[in-house]
Enzyme design. Structure first.
Site, short mmCIF file in Angstrom:
data_model
loop_
_atom_site.label_atom_id
_atom_site.label_comp_id
_atom_site.label_asym_id
_atom_site.label_seq_id
_atom_site.Cartn_x
_atom_site.Cartn_y
_atom_site.Cartn_z
N TYR A 234 -36.61 -20.62 -45.31
CA TYR A 234 -37.36 -19.22 -45.38
C TYR A 234 -38.76 -19.26 -44.74
O TYR A 234 -39.29 -18.12 -44.50
CB TYR A 234 -37.16 -18.97 -46.89
CG TYR A 234 -36.10 -18.48 -47.21
CD1 TYR A 234 -35.67 -17.13 -46.99
CD2 TYR A 234 -35.22 -19.18 -47.86
CE1 TYR A 234 -34.53 -16.74 -47.44
CE2 TYR A 234 -33.83 -18.96 -48.34
CZ TYR A 234 -33.36 -17.35 -47.88
OH TYR A 234 -32.17 -17.27 -48.30
N GLY B 296 -40.83 -18.85 -42.05
CA GLY B 296 -40.96 -18.54 -40.73
C GLY B 296 -40.14 -17.30 -40.53
O GLY B 296 -39.88 -16.53 -41.39
N GLY C 218 -37.07 -15.00 -40.26
CA GLY C 218 -35.67 -14.92 -41.05
C GLY C 218 -35.71 -15.72 -42.25
O GLY C 218 -36.96 -15.92 -43.16
N ASP D 84 -48.98 -11.60 -50.36
CA ASP D 84 -49.61 -12.49 -49.49
C ASP D 84 -50.39 -13.46 -50.45
O ASP D 84 -50.29 -14.72 -50.25
CB ASP D 84 -50.42 -11.96 -48.36
CG ASP D 84 -49.60 -11.26 -47.32
OD1 ASP D 84 -48.44 -11.23 -47.43
OD2 ASP D 84 -50.47 -10.73 -46.21
N HIS E 29 -41.93 -14.57 -51.05
CA HIS E 29 -42.74 -13.74 -50.13
C HIS E 29 -41.73 -12.72 -49.44
O HIS E 29 -42.04 -11.41 -49.14
CB HIS E 29 -43.35 -14.65 -49.25
CG HIS E 29 -44.38 -13.83 -48.40
ND1 HIS E 29 -44.33 -13.66 -46.92
CD2 HIS E 29 -45.72 -13.32 -48.77
CE1 HIS E 29 -45.10 -12.92 -46.56
NE2 HIS E 29 -46.21 -12.69 -47.63
N ASP E 30 -40.60 -13.30 -48.74
CA ASP E 30 -39.68 -12.46 -48.02
C ASP E 30 -39.24 -11.25 -48.94
O ASP E 30 -39.17 -10.03 -48.39
CB ASP E 30 -38.53 -13.33 -47.46
CG ASP E 30 -38.79 -14.38 -46.39
OD1 ASP E 30 -39.93 -14.13 -46.02
OD2 ASP E 30 -38.09 -14.87 -45.97
#
Length: 138
Positions: free
Chosen positions: A46, A48, A50, A112, A66-67
């Protein structure tokens, strides 16, 4: 644990990249000095661009969360996390986000902030860098 602090200004960064610049600065503030923020851009399933499958470790889970946080910001709050600028302060080994609660500025900053602090508290396992995602991330 040593902490690196960057004093680089954002004056010459194009607006479309400022949020990622801000996130990068948060990461640089929380990770060990011997690492660079770039080492976190192709890590696990995860960290990076995608992501898929099951996170390989605690650090990869930071990226997974985070995604999902960015996804919630987009879907639930109609924010554009990659473009959203925010105000924050790096101080006393933590990060403070400013802005009114519930605003896109605050929501994205909190995404973030949480990820950067998670990176700083998670072990970096070299063998999880540049893994074969087709094999390990199903």
């Amino acid at each position: 644990l040593a902490v690196c602090v960057s004093l680089i200004g954002a004056a010459n960064i194009p607006p479309q990249h400022l949020n990622l610049y801000q996130f990068k600065e948060m990461i640089r503030y929380t990770i060990p000095c011997e690492k660079t923020w770039l080492e976190y851009t192709d890590y696990g399933c995860y960290c990076g661009y995608g992501g898929s499958g099951t996170p390989v470790d605690a650090l990869d889970r930071c990226c997974y969360v985070h995604d999902n946080c960015y996804g919630d910001a987009e879907k639930k709050h109609k924010c554009n996390p990659k473009m959203q600028l925010y105000s924050y302060k790096l101080t006393k080994r933590t990060i403070i986000c400013y802005g009114a609660a519930g605003t896109c500025e605050r929501i994205v900053c909190d995404c973030d902030r949480t990820a950067a602090l998670c990176f700083g508290n998670s072990e970096y396992i070299e063998r999880h860098k540049n893994i074969d995602t087709k094999r390990y991330c199903r």
